[in-house]
Design a protein around this motif. Structure first.
Motif, PDB file in Angstrom:
ATOM      1  N   MET A  68       8.579  10.972   0.571  1.00  0.00           N
ATOM      2  CA  MET A  68       8.100  10.723   0.493  1.00  0.00           C
ATOM      3  C   MET A  68       6.652  10.093   0.495  1.00  0.00           C
ATOM      4  O   MET A  68       6.291   8.978   1.721  1.00  0.00           O
ATOM      5  N   ALA A  69       5.679  10.994  -0.046  1.00  0.00           N
ATOM      6  CA  ALA A  69       4.534   9.661  -0.624  1.00  0.00           C
ATOM      7  C   ALA A  69       4.294   8.551  -1.221  1.00  0.00           C
ATOM      8  O   ALA A  69       4.014   7.867  -1.249  1.00  0.00           O
ATOM      9  N   SER A  70       6.187   8.226  -1.441  1.00  0.00           N
ATOM     10  CA  SER A  70       6.370   7.280  -2.264  1.00  0.00           C
ATOM     11  C   SER A  70       6.251   6.149  -1.058  1.00  0.00           C
ATOM     12  O   SER A  70       6.123   4.848  -1.115  1.00  0.00           O
ATOM     13  N   MET A  71       6.581   6.837  -0.008  1.00  0.00           N
ATOM     14  CA  MET A  71       6.791   5.291   1.244  1.00  0.00           C
ATOM     15  C   MET A  71       4.946   5.279   2.123  1.00  0.00           C
ATOM     16  O   MET A  71       4.685   3.766   2.470  1.00  0.00           O
ATOM     17  N   ALA A  72       4.382   5.612   1.835  1.00  0.00           N
ATOM     18  CA  ALA A  72       2.693   6.572   1.967  1.00  0.00           C
ATOM     19  C   ALA A  72       2.384   4.750   0.822  1.00  0.00           C
ATOM     20  O   ALA A  72       1.643   4.100   1.078  1.00  0.00           O
ATOM     21  N   PHE A  98      -1.268   0.610  -6.186  1.00  0.00           N
ATOM     22  CA  PHE A  98      -0.526   1.584  -5.791  1.00  0.00           C
ATOM     23  C   PHE A  98       1.397   0.901  -5.836  1.00  0.00           C
ATOM     24  O   PHE A  98       2.011   2.351  -5.463  1.00  0.00           O
ATOM     25  N   CYS A  99       1.440   0.089  -6.322  1.00  0.00           N
ATOM     26  CA  CYS A  99       2.984  -0.084  -6.741  1.00  0.00           C
ATOM     27  C   CYS A  99       3.608   0.180  -8.033  1.00  0.00           C
ATOM     28  O   CYS A  99       4.500   1.433  -7.758  1.00  0.00           O
ATOM     29  N   GLN A 100       2.229   0.976  -8.612  1.00  0.00           N
ATOM     30  CA  GLN A 100       2.264   2.028  -9.681  1.00  0.00           C
ATOM     31  C   GLN A 100       2.675   3.333  -9.381  1.00  0.00           C
ATOM     32  O   GLN A 100       3.563   4.122 -10.136  1.00  0.00           O
ATOM     33  N   ILE A 117      10.813  -2.912   1.153  1.00  0.00           N
ATOM     34  CA  ILE A 117      10.479  -3.343   2.543  1.00  0.00           C
ATOM     35  C   ILE A 117       8.959  -3.541   2.645  1.00  0.00           C
ATOM     36  O   ILE A 117       8.070  -4.586   2.692  1.00  0.00           O
ATOM     37  N   LEU A 118       8.385  -2.560   2.593  1.00  0.00           N
ATOM     38  CA  LEU A 118       6.555  -2.163   2.988  1.00  0.00           C
ATOM     39  C   LEU A 118       6.039  -3.627   2.047  1.00  0.00           C
ATOM     40  O   LEU A 118       4.401  -4.322   2.095  1.00  0.00           O
ATOM     41  N   ILE A 119       6.993  -2.653   0.584  1.00  0.00           N
ATOM     42  CA  ILE A 119       5.597  -3.904  -0.458  1.00  0.00           C
ATOM     43  C   ILE A 119       5.830  -5.543  -0.542  1.00  0.00           C
ATOM     44  O   ILE A 119       4.690  -6.369  -0.421  1.00  0.00           O
ATOM     45  N   GLY A 139       1.332  -2.953   0.610  1.00  0.00           N
ATOM     46  CA  GLY A 139       1.998  -3.393   1.523  1.00  0.00           C
ATOM     47  C   GLY A 139       0.870  -4.285   2.828  1.00  0.00           C
ATOM     48  O   GLY A 139       0.293  -5.395   2.755  1.00  0.00           O
ATOM     49  N   ALA A 140      -0.225  -3.144   2.579  1.00  0.00           N
ATOM     50  CA  ALA A 140      -1.158  -3.803   3.153  1.00  0.00           C
ATOM     51  C   ALA A 140      -2.837  -4.488   2.225  1.00  0.00           C
ATOM     52  O   ALA A 140      -2.741  -5.355   3.649  1.00  0.00           O
ATOM     53  N   ALA A 141      -2.212  -3.880   1.715  1.00  0.00           N
ATOM     54  CA  ALA A 141      -3.600  -4.131   0.640  1.00  0.00           C
ATOM     55  C   ALA A 141      -3.138  -5.520   0.232  1.00  0.00           C
ATOM     56  O   ALA A 141      -3.529  -6.814   0.170  1.00  0.00           O
ATOM     57  N   PHE A 142      -1.739  -5.631  -0.503  1.00  0.00           N
ATOM     58  CA  PHE A 142      -0.900  -7.477  -0.688  1.00  0.00           C
ATOM     59  C   PHE A 142      -1.631  -8.148   1.136  1.00  0.00           C
ATOM     60  O   PHE A 142      -2.157  -9.514   1.439  1.00  0.00           O
TER      61      PHE A 142
END
Length: 213
Positions: free
Chosen positions: A37-41, A71-73, A109-111, A47-50
């Protein structure tokens, strides 16, 4: 379905630092599903940073792109440790297979859509995300057909995250040529086309595998 069936081959899983961190996590009350679940966060933050970096001034843009890469890593680290805590740590759960797969699709999807909106090419971001999900679908389709999981590339999950992370860092150099988001656009094209090729390759492998029985 056992959670250790057809695991993605990762050299980092056998490294000393990964085993040490996994042991520490396993000794706590943290569950593999919570790590998933943390991976989605982490992906949501990336994604928000991008997205925000696309229109940010030079100073904040640097910070946002660095945050996106980080956050990608961290998303990938969550993907690594959820399986290690589940299998090596002996914390497998009945619903583990769901949490092993579903958050990954949301994270992609988010990223990728975040990067697309930030770069001003939302359709390309959605295309990259769609083909990324399709690569996972074809892998699971092969498993459901009784074949081994196919993690082949050229644009499997680790390759996608390496590409978008590298793009975030290379984007820091765009002021040198007065650029704005060209690196991310190129990266999204590479991911979209590469993921499409990956899905087709895996689909062809499924057909060959079924015919060869």
């Amino acid at each position: 379905m056992a959670q250790n069936d057809d695991r993605r081959p990762l050299s980092s899983r056998d490294s000393g630092w990964a085993r040490a961190v996994a042991r520490r996590l396993s000794a706590t009350g943290i569950t593999p599903n919570q790590i998933s679940m943390a991976s989605m966060a982490m992906a949501a933050l990336a994604g928000a940073a991008f997205w925000l970096a696309g229109t940010a001034a030079s100073g904040p843009r640097v910070a946002l792109l660095l945050a996106a890469a980080l956050f990608c890593q961290l998303r990938l680290l969550c993907n690594l440790f959820d399986g290690m805590v589940a299998i090596e740590g002996g914390k497998q759960a009945a619903d583990g297979p769901f949490w092993n797969e579903f958050p990954d699709r949301i994270a992609d999807i988010l990223i990728l859509t975040g990067a697309g909106y930030g770069a001003g090419v939302p359709a390309l971001g959605w295309a990259a995300a769609g083909f990324a999900v399709l690569t996972a679908y074809t892998r699971e389709l092969g498993r459901n057909c009784g074949l081994p999981a196919d993690f082949s590339g050229p644009m499997a999950k680790p390759h996608r995250m390496a590409t978008i992370t590298a793009a975030a860092l290379l984007s820091l150099l765009e002021p040198l040529w007065r650029g704005q988001n060209e690196v991310l656009v190129i990266a999204l094209w590479l991911i979209a086309v590469g993921a499409a090729v990956t899905a087709l390759r895996r689909a062809a492998n499924i057909v060959r595998g079924l015919r060869g029985r």
